[in-house]
Design an enzyme around this catalytic site. Structure first.
Site, PDB file in Angstrom:
ATOM      1  CB  ILE A 151      13.965 -31.289  47.735  1.00 44.35           C
ATOM      2  CG1 ILE A 151      12.720 -31.371  46.847  1.00 44.35           C
ATOM      3  CG2 ILE A 151      14.576 -29.891  47.703  1.00 44.35           C
ATOM      4  CD1 ILE A 151      11.513 -30.678  47.422  1.00 44.35           C
ATOM      5  CG  HIS A 176      12.497 -31.967  35.303  1.00 43.13           C
ATOM      6  ND1 HIS A 176      11.923 -32.356  36.501  1.00 43.13           N
ATOM      7  CD2 HIS A 176      11.525 -31.318  34.613  1.00 43.13           C
ATOM      8  CE1 HIS A 176      10.668 -31.954  36.529  1.00 43.13           C
ATOM      9  NE2 HIS A 176      10.397 -31.317  35.397  1.00 43.13           N
ATOM     10  CB  SER A 203      16.047 -46.575  32.580  1.00 40.16           C
ATOM     11  OG  SER A 203      15.464 -45.297  32.578  1.00 40.16           O
TER      12      SER A 203
HETATM   13  C1  GRF Z   1      13.310 -39.985  34.732  1.00 44.16           C
HETATM   14  O1  GRF Z   1      12.218 -39.674  33.910  1.00 44.16           O
HETATM   15  C2  GRF Z   1      13.993 -38.731  35.219  1.00 44.16           C
HETATM   16  O2  GRF Z   1      13.961 -37.698  34.290  1.00 44.16           O
HETATM   17  C3  GRF Z   1      13.156 -38.366  36.411  1.00 44.16           C
HETATM   18  O3  GRF Z   1      12.854 -39.600  37.022  1.00 44.16           O
HETATM   19  C4  GRF Z   1      12.876 -40.633  36.037  1.00 44.16           C
HETATM   20  C5  GRF Z   1      13.849 -41.658  36.514  1.00 44.16           C
HETATM   21  O4  GRF Z   1      13.861 -42.801  35.694  1.00 44.16           O
HETATM   22  N1  GRF Z   1      13.860 -37.433  37.263  1.00 44.16           N
HETATM   23  P1  GRF Z   1      15.003 -43.887  35.835  1.00 44.16           P
HETATM   24  O5  GRF Z   1      15.017 -44.319  37.306  1.00 44.16           O
HETATM   25  O6  GRF Z   1      16.296 -43.271  35.430  1.00 44.16           O
HETATM   26  O7  GRF Z   1      14.601 -45.022  34.943  1.00 44.16           O
END
Ligand code: GRF
Length: 208
Positions: free
Chosen positions: A95, A112, A14
């Site tokens: 990582i 994050h 997303s």
């Molecule tokens: C998001 O909450 C991002 O902050 C975290 O993983 C999730 C990924 O969601 N690192 P998407 O795949 O972008 O919908």
């Protein structure tokens, strides 16, 4: 000049979608040049292809949570082939190690879903709820060897309500992620981010 972005994903994508949408509508000065995933099944790959963007699965050659030797080289080489100026980790569940970090020094960002430095790692919305914080949020930061610890570019704050669940809080945070990640990319593209010690200064941010 519009910045060429390589986006690394593992799942639903997303955040990738919001970057694609805002680049296509020219709300930000960037274009997604390529999308790479360590997961063949990632819906993010489909989102990219639907938008006419090249998308590749690259075998991580390791069980989670890292990329090993050859795989790391394949990621680096592919990003270079597509001549990316910036690498964005968007739900990339691995990582990234020294070699890739130094190849893209200060040219790699991550998003994050917490107000760093609070709540590093995984399922951080649940950690925030369990801790009982009144505010949570999202952080975009540069990637360094310190996992979830690089210099902070942008943050957004959301309230935590008494009846929140992990899902409702995650949704509220995600809306902010979709806003600040493209914004950080735009600032990078316009060369407005300067790093001094561990702080990121945004050109023009304090000017009226
Ligand atoms: C998001 O909450 C991002 O902050 C975290 O993983 C999730 C990924 O969601 N690192 P998407 O795949 O972008 O919908």
């Amino acid at each position: 000049m519009s910045c060429r972005v390589g986006v690394l994903v593992s799942g639903r994508g997303s955040n990738l979608q919001s970057i694609i949408d805002k680049s296509k509508s020219e709300e930000i000065d960037a274009e997604v040049a390529v999308v790479l995933s360590d997961n063949k099944e990632a819906y993010a790959l489909e989102r990219a292809r639907k938008a006419g963007i090249k998308a590749h699965y690259i075998d991580p050659e390791a069980s989670k949570p890292v990329l090993i030797g050859n795989a790391e080289d394949s990621y680096i080489n592919t990003l270079k082939e597509y001549k990316v100026d910036l690498v964005c980790l968007a739900g990339f569940m691995r990582i990234v190690k020294e070699k890739m970090i130094s190849e893209f020094k200060w040219k790699m960002m991550n998003i994050h879903p917490s107000l760093l430095p609070s709540f590093k790692g995984l399922r951080v919305q649940k950690k925030a709820l369990d801790y009982g914080v009144r505010f949570a949020g999202a952080t975009v930061h540069f990637v360094t060897g310190d996992v979830d610890g690089g210099p902070i570019i942008l943050q957004a704050v959301v309230p935590v309500y008494q009846d929140d669940t992990e899902e409702s809080l995650s949704d509220r945070i995600l809306k902010e992620e979709h806003r600040i990640y493209p914004e950080a990319i735009d600032l990078f593209s316009k060369n407005k981010l300067k790093i001094k010690d561990n702080r990121v200064f945004i050109e023009g941010a304090n000017e009226e």
